[in-house]
Design an enzyme around this catalytic site. Structure first.
Site, PDB file in Angstrom:
ATOM      1  N   GLU A   1      -2.594  17.474 -12.386  1.00 44.03           N
ATOM      2  CA  GLU A   1      -2.027  16.521 -11.433  1.00 44.03           C
ATOM      3  C   GLU A   1      -1.467  15.302 -12.183  1.00 44.03           C
ATOM      4  O   GLU A   1      -0.388  14.804 -11.854  1.00 44.03           O
ATOM      5  CB  GLU A   1      -3.072  16.083 -10.403  1.00 44.03           C
ATOM      6  CG  GLU A   1      -2.468  15.202  -9.314  1.00 44.03           C
ATOM      7  CD  GLU A   1      -3.432  14.884  -8.180  1.00 44.03           C
ATOM      8  OE1 GLU A   1      -4.648  15.050  -8.359  1.00 44.03           O
ATOM      9  OE2 GLU A   1      -2.945  14.460  -7.109  1.00 44.03           O
TER      10      GLU A   1
ATOM     11  N   HIS B   1     -15.527  16.766  -2.164  1.00 43.52           N
ATOM     12  CA  HIS B   1     -14.371  17.595  -1.813  1.00 43.52           C
ATOM     13  C   HIS B   1     -14.716  18.428  -0.581  1.00 43.52           C
ATOM     14  O   HIS B   1     -15.436  19.411  -0.670  1.00 43.52           O
ATOM     15  CB  HIS B   1     -13.999  18.493  -2.989  1.00 43.52           C
ATOM     16  CG  HIS B   1     -12.696  19.215  -2.774  1.00 43.52           C
ATOM     17  ND1 HIS B   1     -11.942  19.071  -1.626  1.00 43.52           N
ATOM     18  CD2 HIS B   1     -12.004  20.066  -3.568  1.00 43.52           C
ATOM     19  CE1 HIS B   1     -10.853  19.824  -1.724  1.00 43.52           C
ATOM     20  NE2 HIS B   1     -10.871  20.434  -2.886  1.00 43.52           N
TER      21      HIS B   1
ATOM     22  N   HIS C   1      -5.083  14.182  -5.400  1.00 44.22           N
ATOM     23  CA  HIS C   1      -6.044  15.223  -5.052  1.00 44.22           C
ATOM     24  C   HIS C   1      -7.301  15.031  -5.901  1.00 44.22           C
ATOM     25  O   HIS C   1      -8.407  15.150  -5.395  1.00 44.22           O
ATOM     26  CB  HIS C   1      -5.426  16.601  -5.272  1.00 44.22           C
ATOM     27  CG  HIS C   1      -6.232  17.711  -4.673  1.00 44.22           C
ATOM     28  ND1 HIS C   1      -6.498  17.784  -3.332  1.00 44.22           N
ATOM     29  CD2 HIS C   1      -6.855  18.778  -5.239  1.00 44.22           C
ATOM     30  CE1 HIS C   1      -7.252  18.855  -3.090  1.00 44.22           C
ATOM     31  NE2 HIS C   1      -7.475  19.470  -4.230  1.00 44.22           N
TER      32      HIS C   1
ATOM     33  N   PHE D   1      -6.321  25.787  -3.978  1.00 46.44           N
ATOM     34  CA  PHE D   1      -6.468  27.150  -4.468  1.00 46.44           C
ATOM     35  C   PHE D   1      -5.502  28.037  -3.693  1.00 46.44           C
ATOM     36  O   PHE D   1      -5.259  27.842  -2.504  1.00 46.44           O
ATOM     37  CB  PHE D   1      -7.898  27.650  -4.237  1.00 46.44           C
ATOM     38  CG  PHE D   1      -8.856  27.216  -5.312  1.00 46.44           C
ATOM     39  CD1 PHE D   1      -8.420  26.567  -6.456  1.00 46.44           C
ATOM     40  CD2 PHE D   1     -10.208  27.478  -5.174  1.00 46.44           C
ATOM     41  CE1 PHE D   1      -9.314  26.188  -7.454  1.00 46.44           C
ATOM     42  CE2 PHE D   1     -11.110  27.106  -6.165  1.00 46.44           C
ATOM     43  CZ  PHE D   1     -10.661  26.460  -7.301  1.00 46.44           C
TER      44      PHE D   1
ATOM     45  N   LYS E   1     -12.473  11.129  -4.116  1.00 44.42           N
ATOM     46  CA  LYS E   1     -13.468  12.218  -4.075  1.00 44.42           C
ATOM     47  C   LYS E   1     -14.786  11.841  -4.754  1.00 44.42           C
ATOM     48  O   LYS E   1     -15.809  12.478  -4.523  1.00 44.42           O
ATOM     49  CB  LYS E   1     -12.874  13.500  -4.654  1.00 44.42           C
ATOM     50  CG  LYS E   1     -11.843  14.119  -3.704  1.00 44.42           C
ATOM     51  CD  LYS E   1     -11.473  15.540  -4.093  1.00 44.42           C
ATOM     52  CE  LYS E   1     -10.600  16.217  -3.056  1.00 44.42           C
ATOM     53  NZ  LYS E   1      -9.192  15.796  -3.053  1.00 44.42           N
TER      54      LYS E   1
ATOM     55  N   CYS F   1      -7.651  23.829   0.220  1.00 46.39           N
ATOM     56  CA  CYS F   1      -7.899  22.389   0.074  1.00 46.39           C
ATOM     57  C   CYS F   1      -6.703  21.543   0.477  1.00 46.39           C
ATOM     58  O   CYS F   1      -6.763  20.318   0.400  1.00 46.39           O
ATOM     59  CB  CYS F   1      -8.314  22.109  -1.357  1.00 46.39           C
ATOM     60  SG  CYS F   1      -9.588  23.256  -1.886  1.00 46.39           S
TER      61      CYS F   1
END
Lengths: 403, 85
Positions: free
Chosen positions: A305, A330, A294, A389, A325, A162
Protein backbone atom coordinates in the site's frame (compact mmCIF):
# COMPACT_ATOMS: atom_id res chain seq x y z
CA UNK A 1 -24.97 14.73 -11.57
CA UNK A 2 -26.12 15.21 -8.02
CA UNK A 3 -23.84 15.90 -5.11
CA UNK A 4 -23.92 13.30 -2.34
CA UNK A 5 -23.30 13.78 1.37
CA UNK A 6 -23.09 11.84 4.61
CA UNK A 7 -25.74 12.92 7.09
CA UNK A 8 -25.87 10.12 9.64
CA UNK A 9 -23.38 7.85 11.38
CA UNK A 10 -23.79 4.81 13.57
CA UNK A 11 -21.29 2.36 14.99
CA UNK A 12 -20.78 -0.66 17.18
CA UNK A 13 -17.05 -1.31 17.38
CA UNK A 14 -14.42 -2.77 19.70
CA UNK A 15 -13.61 0.82 20.66
CA UNK A 16 -17.16 1.65 21.71
CA UNK A 17 -20.82 0.83 21.37
CA UNK A 18 -21.56 4.13 19.62
CA UNK A 19 -19.94 6.71 17.34
CA UNK A 20 -18.80 9.08 20.09
CA UNK A 21 -16.88 6.42 22.04
CA UNK A 22 -15.50 4.89 18.84
CA UNK A 23 -14.28 8.21 17.44
CA UNK A 24 -12.73 9.34 20.71
CA UNK A 25 -10.68 6.11 20.89
CA UNK A 26 -9.69 6.36 17.21
CA UNK A 27 -8.60 9.98 17.43
CA UNK A 28 -6.70 9.35 20.65
CA UNK A 29 -5.06 6.23 19.20
CA UNK A 30 -6.36 4.23 22.16
CA UNK A 31 -6.22 0.59 21.16
CA UNK A 32 -9.18 -1.72 21.75
CA UNK A 33 -7.05 -4.80 21.13
CA UNK A 34 -7.23 -7.11 24.16
CA UNK A 35 -6.53 -10.72 25.14
CA UNK A 36 -8.96 -12.86 23.17
CA UNK A 37 -12.06 -13.88 25.10
CA UNK A 38 -13.46 -17.17 23.82
CA UNK A 39 -14.55 -20.41 25.42
CA UNK A 40 -12.14 -22.35 23.19
CA UNK A 41 -9.28 -19.91 23.67
CA UNK A 42 -6.86 -22.64 24.79
CA UNK A 43 -7.05 -24.22 21.35
CA UNK A 44 -6.00 -21.03 19.55
CA UNK A 45 -2.49 -19.74 19.03
CA UNK A 46 -3.65 -16.19 18.49
CA UNK A 47 -3.70 -14.42 21.85
CA UNK A 48 -5.43 -11.14 20.98
CA UNK A 49 -8.41 -9.69 19.14
CA UNK A 50 -10.43 -6.51 18.88
CA UNK A 51 -13.79 -7.69 20.20
CA UNK A 52 -17.01 -5.87 20.87
CA UNK A 53 -17.24 -6.56 24.58
CA UNK A 54 -20.20 -5.56 26.76
CA UNK A 55 -22.63 -5.66 23.85
CA UNK A 56 -25.91 -6.78 25.35
CA UNK A 57 -28.65 -7.74 22.86
CA UNK A 58 -31.20 -7.41 25.69
CA UNK A 59 -30.69 -3.64 25.51
CA UNK A 60 -32.11 -3.73 21.99
CA UNK A 61 -34.50 -6.65 21.66
CA UNK A 62 -36.60 -9.01 23.71
CA UNK A 63 -35.28 -12.53 24.12
CA UNK A 64 -37.17 -14.01 21.17
CA UNK A 65 -36.29 -11.27 18.70
CA UNK A 66 -32.62 -11.26 19.72
CA UNK A 67 -32.47 -15.01 19.13
CA UNK A 68 -33.58 -14.52 15.54
CA UNK A 69 -30.55 -12.40 14.67
CA UNK A 70 -27.03 -13.69 14.32
CA UNK A 71 -24.54 -11.45 16.13
CA UNK A 72 -23.54 -9.88 12.78
CA UNK A 73 -27.11 -8.69 12.21
CA UNK A 74 -27.39 -7.48 15.80
CA UNK A 75 -24.37 -5.22 15.23
CA UNK A 76 -25.70 -4.11 11.86
CA UNK A 77 -29.18 -3.21 13.08
CA UNK A 78 -27.95 -1.37 16.17
CA UNK A 79 -25.49 0.67 14.07
CA UNK A 80 -28.15 1.37 11.43
CA UNK A 81 -30.71 2.48 14.02
CA UNK A 82 -28.11 4.85 15.44
CA UNK A 83 -27.20 6.25 12.01
CA UNK A 84 -30.84 6.80 11.12
CA UNK A 85 -31.54 8.51 14.45
CA UNK A 86 -28.41 10.62 13.99
CA UNK A 87 -29.45 11.90 10.55
CA UNK A 88 -32.88 12.96 11.77
CA UNK A 89 -34.62 11.85 8.58
CA UNK A 90 -38.29 11.06 8.82
CA UNK A 91 -39.01 7.94 6.79
CA UNK A 92 -42.32 8.80 5.20
CA UNK A 93 -43.67 6.23 2.73
CA UNK A 94 -42.36 8.33 -0.18
CA UNK A 95 -38.85 8.64 1.32
CA UNK A 96 -38.78 4.98 2.31
CA UNK A 97 -39.62 3.86 -1.23
CA UNK A 98 -36.41 5.53 -2.48
CA UNK A 99 -34.23 4.54 0.47
CA UNK A 100 -31.62 1.89 -0.27
CA UNK A 101 -29.72 -0.41 2.03
CA UNK A 102 -26.36 -1.79 0.89
CA UNK A 103 -24.26 -3.62 3.44
CA UNK A 104 -20.78 -5.09 3.12
CA UNK A 105 -20.15 -8.51 4.63
CA UNK A 106 -17.11 -10.77 4.32
CA UNK A 107 -17.86 -13.95 6.26
CA UNK A 108 -21.49 -13.47 7.33
CA UNK A 109 -23.54 -15.20 10.00
CA UNK A 110 -20.77 -17.49 11.14
CA UNK A 111 -21.87 -17.71 14.77
CA UNK A 112 -24.98 -19.59 13.65
CA UNK A 113 -22.92 -21.60 11.17
CA UNK A 114 -20.35 -22.55 13.82
CA UNK A 115 -23.02 -23.57 16.34
CA UNK A 116 -24.72 -25.78 13.77
CA UNK A 117 -21.43 -27.36 12.73
CA UNK A 118 -20.91 -28.35 16.36
CA UNK A 119 -24.43 -29.81 16.67
CA UNK A 120 -24.13 -31.78 13.44
CA UNK A 121 -20.50 -32.88 13.38
CA UNK A 122 -19.43 -32.93 17.03
CA UNK A 123 -22.66 -33.87 18.76
CA UNK A 124 -23.92 -36.05 15.92
CA UNK A 125 -27.39 -34.58 16.09
CA UNK A 126 -29.57 -33.69 13.12
CA UNK A 127 -31.86 -31.08 14.63
CA UNK A 128 -30.52 -27.55 14.34
CA UNK A 129 -32.33 -24.39 15.45
CA UNK A 130 -35.29 -23.76 13.16
CA UNK A 131 -34.39 -20.23 12.03
CA UNK A 132 -30.78 -21.00 11.15
CA UNK A 133 -31.19 -20.13 7.48
CA UNK A 134 -32.62 -16.63 7.97
CA UNK A 135 -29.89 -16.04 10.54
CA UNK A 136 -26.88 -17.05 8.48
CA UNK A 137 -28.02 -16.15 4.98
CA UNK A 138 -25.54 -13.66 3.62
CA UNK A 139 -28.12 -10.94 3.06
CA UNK A 140 -29.42 -11.16 6.63
CA UNK A 141 -27.80 -7.94 7.91
CA UNK A 142 -29.24 -5.92 5.01
CA UNK A 143 -32.65 -7.55 5.23
CA UNK A 144 -32.80 -7.07 8.99
CA UNK A 145 -31.93 -3.38 8.68
CA UNK A 146 -34.45 -2.84 5.92
CA UNK A 147 -37.16 -4.55 7.95
CA UNK A 148 -36.24 -2.85 11.19
CA UNK A 149 -36.11 0.67 9.78
CA UNK A 150 -38.66 0.28 7.00
CA UNK A 151 -36.34 0.95 4.04
CA UNK A 152 -38.15 -0.17 0.91
CA UNK A 153 -35.71 0.67 -1.88
CA UNK A 154 -33.02 -1.54 -3.37
CA UNK A 155 -31.46 -3.70 -0.67
CA UNK A 156 -28.63 -6.22 -0.80
CA UNK A 157 -25.34 -7.34 0.66
CA UNK A 158 -22.09 -6.91 -1.21
CA UNK A 159 -19.18 -9.25 -0.59
CA UNK A 160 -15.63 -8.30 -1.46
CA UNK A 161 -13.83 -9.56 1.65
CA UNK A 162 -12.02 -6.73 3.41
CA UNK A 163 -13.25 -4.13 0.90
CA UNK A 164 -16.96 -4.98 1.34
CA UNK A 165 -17.86 -1.96 3.48
CA UNK A 166 -16.15 0.39 1.04
CA UNK A 167 -17.86 -1.19 -1.95
CA UNK A 168 -21.21 -0.84 -0.17
CA UNK A 169 -20.71 2.87 0.45
CA UNK A 170 -19.32 3.39 -3.06
CA UNK A 171 -22.26 1.68 -4.76
CA UNK A 172 -24.72 3.66 -2.66
CA UNK A 173 -22.88 6.87 -3.57
CA UNK A 174 -23.02 6.10 -7.29
CA UNK A 175 -26.70 5.15 -7.15
CA UNK A 176 -27.66 8.34 -5.36
CA UNK A 177 -25.48 10.51 -7.56
CA UNK A 178 -27.16 9.01 -10.62
CA UNK A 179 -30.62 9.61 -9.18
CA UNK A 180 -31.57 5.96 -8.60
CA UNK A 181 -32.25 6.73 -4.95
CA UNK A 182 -32.30 9.72 -2.62
CA UNK A 183 -30.99 8.17 0.55
CA UNK A 184 -29.18 5.01 1.60
CA UNK A 185 -28.10 3.23 4.69
CA UNK A 186 -24.73 1.85 3.64
CA UNK A 187 -21.98 0.27 5.65
CA UNK A 188 -20.55 -3.01 6.78
CA UNK A 189 -20.87 -5.57 9.51
CA UNK A 190 -18.94 -8.56 10.76
CA UNK A 191 -18.86 -10.85 13.74
CA UNK A 192 -16.19 -13.42 13.15
CA UNK A 193 -14.97 -14.48 16.60
CA UNK A 194 -15.90 -18.10 16.09
CA UNK A 195 -13.63 -21.12 16.28
CA UNK A 196 -13.94 -21.84 12.56
CA UNK A 197 -13.08 -18.29 11.54
CA UNK A 198 -10.30 -17.79 14.07
CA UNK A 199 -8.59 -21.12 13.31
CA UNK A 200 -8.94 -20.50 9.57
CA UNK A 201 -7.29 -17.09 9.91
CA UNK A 202 -4.55 -18.64 12.03
CA UNK A 203 -3.93 -21.11 9.25
CA UNK A 204 -3.21 -18.24 6.86
CA UNK A 205 -0.32 -17.13 9.11
CA UNK A 206 -1.15 -13.46 8.94
CA UNK A 207 -2.23 -12.82 12.53
CA UNK A 208 -0.10 -10.82 14.94
CA UNK A 209 1.36 -12.38 18.07
CA UNK A 210 0.60 -9.35 20.22
CA UNK A 211 -0.91 -6.31 18.56
CA UNK A 212 -1.51 -4.54 15.27
CA UNK A 213 1.22 -2.02 14.34
CA UNK A 214 0.42 -0.61 10.90
CA UNK A 215 3.40 0.83 8.99
CA UNK A 216 5.74 0.09 11.88
CA UNK A 217 9.01 -1.64 11.15
CA UNK A 218 8.25 -4.18 13.90
CA UNK A 219 4.75 -5.01 12.58
CA UNK A 220 4.01 -8.71 12.59
CA UNK A 221 0.47 -9.17 11.39
CA UNK A 222 -3.15 -8.17 11.61
CA UNK A 223 -5.52 -8.49 14.54
CA UNK A 224 -9.05 -9.74 13.90
CA UNK A 225 -11.84 -7.38 14.83
CA UNK A 226 -15.62 -7.26 14.64
CA UNK A 227 -18.38 -4.70 14.66
CA UNK A 228 -20.36 -2.52 12.33
CA UNK A 229 -20.49 1.01 11.01
CA UNK A 230 -23.34 2.54 9.05
CA UNK A 231 -23.53 5.76 7.07
CA UNK A 232 -26.66 7.54 5.98
CA UNK A 233 -25.75 8.75 2.50
CA UNK A 234 -28.05 11.29 0.95
CA UNK A 235 -28.44 13.49 -2.11
CA UNK A 236 -27.28 16.99 -1.16
CA UNK A 237 -30.51 18.73 -2.19
CA UNK A 238 -32.49 16.17 -0.23
CA UNK A 239 -30.35 16.81 2.86
CA UNK A 240 -30.46 20.59 2.43
CA UNK A 241 -34.21 20.63 1.98
CA UNK A 242 -34.62 19.27 5.47
CA UNK A 243 -31.80 21.25 7.06
CA UNK A 244 -29.68 18.18 7.82
CA UNK A 245 -26.28 18.32 9.47
CA UNK A 246 -23.64 17.22 6.96
CA UNK A 247 -20.47 15.39 8.03
CA UNK A 248 -18.74 15.25 4.66
CA UNK A 249 -19.35 15.01 0.94
CA UNK A 250 -18.58 11.83 -1.00
CA UNK A 251 -17.03 12.87 -4.28
CA UNK A 252 -15.64 9.73 -5.88
CA UNK A 253 -15.46 5.96 -5.88
CA UNK A 254 -12.94 3.77 -7.64
CA UNK A 255 -12.76 0.03 -7.63
CA UNK A 256 -10.93 -2.64 -9.55
CA UNK A 257 -9.46 -6.13 -9.39
CA UNK A 258 -5.82 -7.23 -9.55
CA UNK A 259 -6.67 -10.35 -11.53
CA UNK A 260 -3.46 -11.78 -10.14
CA UNK A 261 -2.81 -13.38 -6.75
CA UNK A 262 -5.57 -13.93 -4.20
CA UNK A 263 -3.65 -12.90 -1.10
CA UNK A 264 -0.78 -10.78 -2.44
CA UNK A 265 -1.70 -7.17 -3.20
CA UNK A 266 -0.61 -5.66 -6.50
CA UNK A 267 0.66 -2.11 -5.92
CA UNK A 268 0.03 -1.00 -9.52
CA UNK A 269 -3.55 -2.13 -9.28
CA UNK A 270 -4.06 -0.48 -5.88
CA UNK A 271 -2.61 2.74 -7.35
CA UNK A 272 -5.01 2.42 -10.28
CA UNK A 273 -7.97 2.12 -7.86
CA UNK A 274 -6.90 5.35 -6.16
CA UNK A 275 -6.64 7.05 -9.56
CA UNK A 276 -10.11 5.80 -10.50
CA UNK A 277 -11.55 7.33 -7.32
CA UNK A 278 -9.71 10.62 -7.93
CA UNK A 279 -10.87 10.71 -11.57
CA UNK A 280 -14.41 10.04 -10.46
CA UNK A 281 -14.11 12.96 -8.04
CA UNK A 282 -12.33 15.21 -10.54
CA UNK A 283 -9.22 15.39 -8.36
CA UNK A 284 -5.56 15.60 -9.21
CA UNK A 285 -3.07 13.87 -6.90
CA UNK A 286 -1.90 17.20 -5.43
CA UNK A 287 -5.46 17.85 -4.18
CA UNK A 288 -5.49 14.95 -1.73
CA UNK A 289 -4.56 15.93 1.82
CA UNK A 290 -5.08 12.65 3.65
CA UNK A 291 -5.51 8.93 3.07
CA UNK A 292 -7.15 6.64 5.58
CA UNK A 293 -5.11 3.58 4.65
CA UNK A 294 -6.09 -0.06 4.63
CA UNK A 295 -2.90 -0.58 6.71
CA UNK A 296 -3.56 -3.97 8.26
CA UNK A 297 -0.17 -4.33 9.95
CA UNK A 298 1.07 -7.25 7.86
CA UNK A 299 4.55 -6.93 6.39
CA UNK A 300 3.34 -7.41 2.85
CA UNK A 301 0.14 -5.36 2.75
CA UNK A 302 1.58 -2.25 4.36
CA UNK A 303 4.61 -2.30 2.07
CA UNK A 304 2.42 -2.72 -1.01
CA UNK A 305 0.00 0.00 0.00
CA UNK A 306 2.89 2.34 0.82
CA UNK A 307 4.40 1.68 -2.57
CA UNK A 308 1.04 2.25 -4.30
CA UNK A 309 0.57 5.58 -2.51
CA UNK A 310 4.11 6.76 -3.32
CA UNK A 311 3.54 5.82 -6.95
CA UNK A 312 0.18 7.57 -7.18
CA UNK A 313 1.45 10.77 -5.62
CA UNK A 314 4.92 10.69 -7.15
CA UNK A 315 4.68 14.17 -8.69
CA UNK A 316 3.59 16.37 -5.83
CA UNK A 317 3.25 16.52 -2.11
CA UNK A 318 2.58 13.17 -0.50
CA UNK A 319 -0.68 13.12 1.46
CA UNK A 320 -0.66 12.33 5.16
CA UNK A 321 -1.59 8.70 5.77
CA UNK A 322 -2.87 6.83 8.79
CA UNK A 323 -4.43 3.49 9.65
CA UNK A 324 -6.94 3.06 12.47
CA UNK A 325 -6.54 -0.72 12.66
CA UNK A 326 -4.20 -0.43 15.65
CA UNK A 327 -7.30 0.78 17.50
CA UNK A 328 -10.19 -1.26 16.07
CA UNK A 329 -8.39 -4.24 14.54
CA UNK A 330 -9.42 -5.66 11.19
CA UNK A 331 -13.13 -6.30 11.12
CA UNK A 332 -13.17 -7.72 7.55
CA UNK A 333 -16.49 -6.74 5.93
CA UNK A 334 -17.03 -3.94 8.44
CA UNK A 335 -13.53 -2.48 8.14
CA UNK A 336 -14.17 -0.28 5.10
CA UNK A 337 -17.32 1.13 6.68
CA UNK A 338 -15.63 1.91 10.00
CA UNK A 339 -12.85 3.60 8.03
CA UNK A 340 -15.31 5.56 5.88
CA UNK A 341 -16.96 6.74 9.10
CA UNK A 342 -13.54 7.73 10.49
CA UNK A 343 -12.65 9.55 7.27
CA UNK A 344 -15.91 11.51 7.34
CA UNK A 345 -15.23 12.52 10.95
CA UNK A 346 -11.62 13.37 10.11
CA UNK A 347 -12.91 15.90 7.57
CA UNK A 348 -15.73 17.07 9.82
CA UNK A 349 -13.49 17.70 12.84
CA UNK A 350 -10.39 18.62 10.80
CA UNK A 351 -8.15 16.32 12.78
CA UNK A 352 -6.26 13.27 11.57
CA UNK A 353 -6.35 10.18 13.78
CA UNK A 354 -2.91 8.72 14.39
CA UNK A 355 -1.60 5.32 13.33
CA UNK A 356 -1.84 3.77 16.78
CA UNK A 357 0.92 1.34 17.85
CA UNK A 358 3.26 2.52 15.09
CA UNK A 359 6.14 2.95 17.49
CA UNK A 360 8.86 2.43 14.89
CA UNK A 361 7.71 4.03 11.62
CA UNK A 362 9.13 1.95 8.80
CA UNK A 363 11.40 4.16 6.64
CA UNK A 364 10.72 1.87 3.68
CA UNK A 365 7.07 2.90 3.71
CA UNK A 366 8.30 6.39 2.92
CA UNK A 367 5.19 8.22 4.15
CA UNK A 368 4.21 10.40 7.07
CA UNK A 369 1.91 7.96 8.86
CA UNK A 370 1.01 10.33 11.72
CA UNK A 371 2.56 8.00 14.28
CA UNK A 372 3.04 10.44 17.13
CA UNK A 373 -0.59 11.27 17.84
CA UNK A 374 -3.61 13.05 16.36
CA UNK A 375 -2.72 15.92 14.06
CA UNK A 376 -4.76 19.07 13.62
CA UNK A 377 -4.40 20.22 10.01
CA UNK A 378 -6.58 21.88 7.44
CA UNK A 379 -8.08 19.20 5.23
CA UNK A 380 -10.17 19.42 2.11
CA UNK A 381 -9.89 16.10 0.27
CA UNK A 382 -9.35 12.62 1.64
CA UNK A 383 -9.30 9.07 0.31
CA UNK A 384 -10.06 5.88 2.17
CA UNK A 385 -8.47 2.70 0.80
CA UNK A 386 -9.58 -0.90 1.05
CA UNK A 387 -7.43 -3.69 -0.31
CA UNK A 388 -9.06 -7.10 -0.07
CA UNK A 389 -8.13 -10.72 -0.36
CA UNK A 390 -9.17 -11.85 -3.78
CA UNK A 391 -7.30 -8.91 -5.28
CA UNK A 392 -10.20 -6.49 -4.87
CA UNK A 393 -9.55 -2.79 -4.30
CA UNK A 394 -12.04 -0.07 -3.41
CA UNK A 395 -11.36 3.59 -2.73
CA UNK A 396 -13.71 6.37 -1.70
CA UNK A 397 -12.93 10.05 -2.15
CA UNK A 398 -14.47 12.46 0.35
CA UNK A 399 -14.39 16.21 0.74
CA UNK A 400 -14.90 18.53 3.66
CA UNK A 401 -18.43 19.77 3.17
CA UNK A 402 -18.69 23.27 1.80
CA UNK A 403 -22.02 24.58 0.53
CA UNK B 1 -50.40 -32.76 31.29
CA UNK B 2 -52.73 -33.06 28.33
CA UNK B 3 -51.60 -32.26 24.81
CA UNK B 4 -53.63 -29.04 25.02
CA UNK B 5 -51.83 -27.95 28.17
CA UNK B 6 -48.43 -28.68 26.66
CA UNK B 7 -49.28 -26.85 23.44
CA UNK B 8 -50.50 -23.84 25.40
CA UNK B 9 -47.27 -23.71 27.39
CA UNK B 10 -45.19 -23.84 24.20
CA UNK B 11 -47.25 -21.13 22.51
CA UNK B 12 -47.23 -18.97 25.63
CA UNK B 13 -43.43 -19.24 25.80
CA UNK B 14 -43.12 -18.40 22.15
CA UNK B 15 -45.14 -15.22 22.56
CA UNK B 16 -43.67 -14.41 25.97
CA UNK B 17 -47.16 -14.47 27.45
CA UNK B 18 -48.90 -16.14 30.34
CA UNK B 19 -50.24 -19.53 29.18
CA UNK B 20 -53.40 -18.84 31.21
CA UNK B 21 -54.38 -16.35 28.49
CA UNK B 22 -54.75 -19.14 25.95
CA UNK B 23 -57.35 -21.85 25.35
CA UNK B 24 -58.31 -24.17 22.51
CA UNK B 25 -60.31 -21.41 20.80
CA UNK B 26 -57.46 -18.86 20.76
CA UNK B 27 -56.84 -17.64 17.21
CA UNK B 28 -53.07 -17.59 16.68
CA UNK B 29 -52.97 -14.80 14.10
CA UNK B 30 -55.05 -12.61 16.41
CA UNK B 31 -52.38 -13.10 19.08
CA UNK B 32 -49.64 -11.86 16.77
CA UNK B 33 -48.34 -15.21 15.63
CA UNK B 34 -46.05 -14.77 12.60
CA UNK B 35 -44.57 -17.19 10.09
CA UNK B 36 -41.32 -17.20 12.11
CA UNK B 37 -43.29 -18.15 15.22
CA UNK B 38 -44.78 -21.04 13.25
CA UNK B 39 -41.31 -22.32 12.34
CA UNK B 40 -40.03 -22.05 15.89
CA UNK B 41 -43.14 -23.62 17.45
CA UNK B 42 -42.99 -26.46 14.95
CA UNK B 43 -39.49 -27.22 16.20
CA UNK B 44 -40.61 -27.10 19.85
CA UNK B 45 -43.64 -29.31 19.27
CA UNK B 46 -41.55 -31.92 17.47
CA UNK B 47 -39.11 -32.01 20.38
CA UNK B 48 -41.80 -32.14 23.02
CA UNK B 49 -43.96 -34.86 21.48
CA UNK B 50 -41.16 -36.72 19.65
CA UNK B 51 -43.06 -36.45 16.41
CA UNK B 52 -42.14 -35.40 12.91
CA UNK B 53 -44.36 -33.01 11.02
CA UNK B 54 -42.74 -34.15 7.77
CA UNK B 55 -42.11 -30.60 6.87
CA UNK B 56 -42.80 -29.53 3.71
CA UNK B 57 -45.44 -31.95 4.04
CA UNK B 58 -47.68 -29.91 6.03
CA UNK B 59 -49.50 -30.73 2.82
CA UNK B 60 -49.65 -34.25 4.17
CA UNK B 61 -51.79 -32.87 6.94
CA UNK B 62 -54.92 -31.34 5.51
CA UNK B 63 -56.32 -29.86 8.71
CA UNK B 64 -56.57 -26.22 9.71
CA UNK B 65 -53.85 -24.55 11.74
CA UNK B 66 -55.68 -21.43 12.83
CA UNK B 67 -56.36 -21.93 16.51
CA UNK B 68 -54.61 -23.54 19.45
CA UNK B 69 -57.13 -26.36 19.18
CA UNK B 70 -56.15 -26.90 15.53
CA UNK B 71 -52.53 -27.28 16.61
CA UNK B 72 -53.57 -29.84 19.24
CA UNK B 73 -55.42 -31.82 16.57
CA UNK B 74 -52.38 -31.69 14.31
CA UNK B 75 -50.10 -32.92 17.10
CA UNK B 76 -52.57 -35.73 17.86
CA UNK B 77 -52.62 -36.66 14.15
CA UNK B 78 -48.84 -37.03 14.00
CA UNK B 79 -48.65 -38.89 17.32
CA UNK B 80 -51.12 -41.39 15.92
CA UNK B 81 -49.13 -41.65 12.72
CA UNK B 82 -45.89 -42.14 14.67
CA UNK B 83 -47.48 -44.92 16.67
CA UNK B 84 -48.56 -46.61 13.49
CA UNK B 85 -52.22 -45.77 13.89
Amino acid sequence: MRRVVITGLGAVTPAGLNVAETWSAIVAGRSAIRPLEHKMRERFSVPVAAQVLNFNPANHWDRKEAGRLDRISQFAVVAARAAMADCGLELTPAVSARAMCIIGVAVGGVTTWDDNARIIHAENRNRVPPLSVPKFMFNAPASQISTDLGLRGMCFVVASACASGTHAAGLAFHAIRAGAADVAVAGGAESCMTAITILSWEALRVLSHDTCRPFSKNRDGLVLGEGSAMLVIEALEHAKARGARIYAEITGFGSNADAAALTTPAPDSVAQAMRLAMDDAGLRPGDVDYINAHGTGTALLDASEGSAIRKTFAYGALPLVSSIKGVVGHSLGAAGAIEALATALTLHHQIIPPTANCNEPDPEIGLDVVAEGPRKVELTHALTNSIAFGGLNAVLAMRRYEP
Amino acid sequence: MSILEDVIVIIGNQLDRNPAEFNAETDLADEGFTSLDTVEVTFELEQKFRINFKYNANEAYGGERRTVGDIVKMVQHFITQRDGG
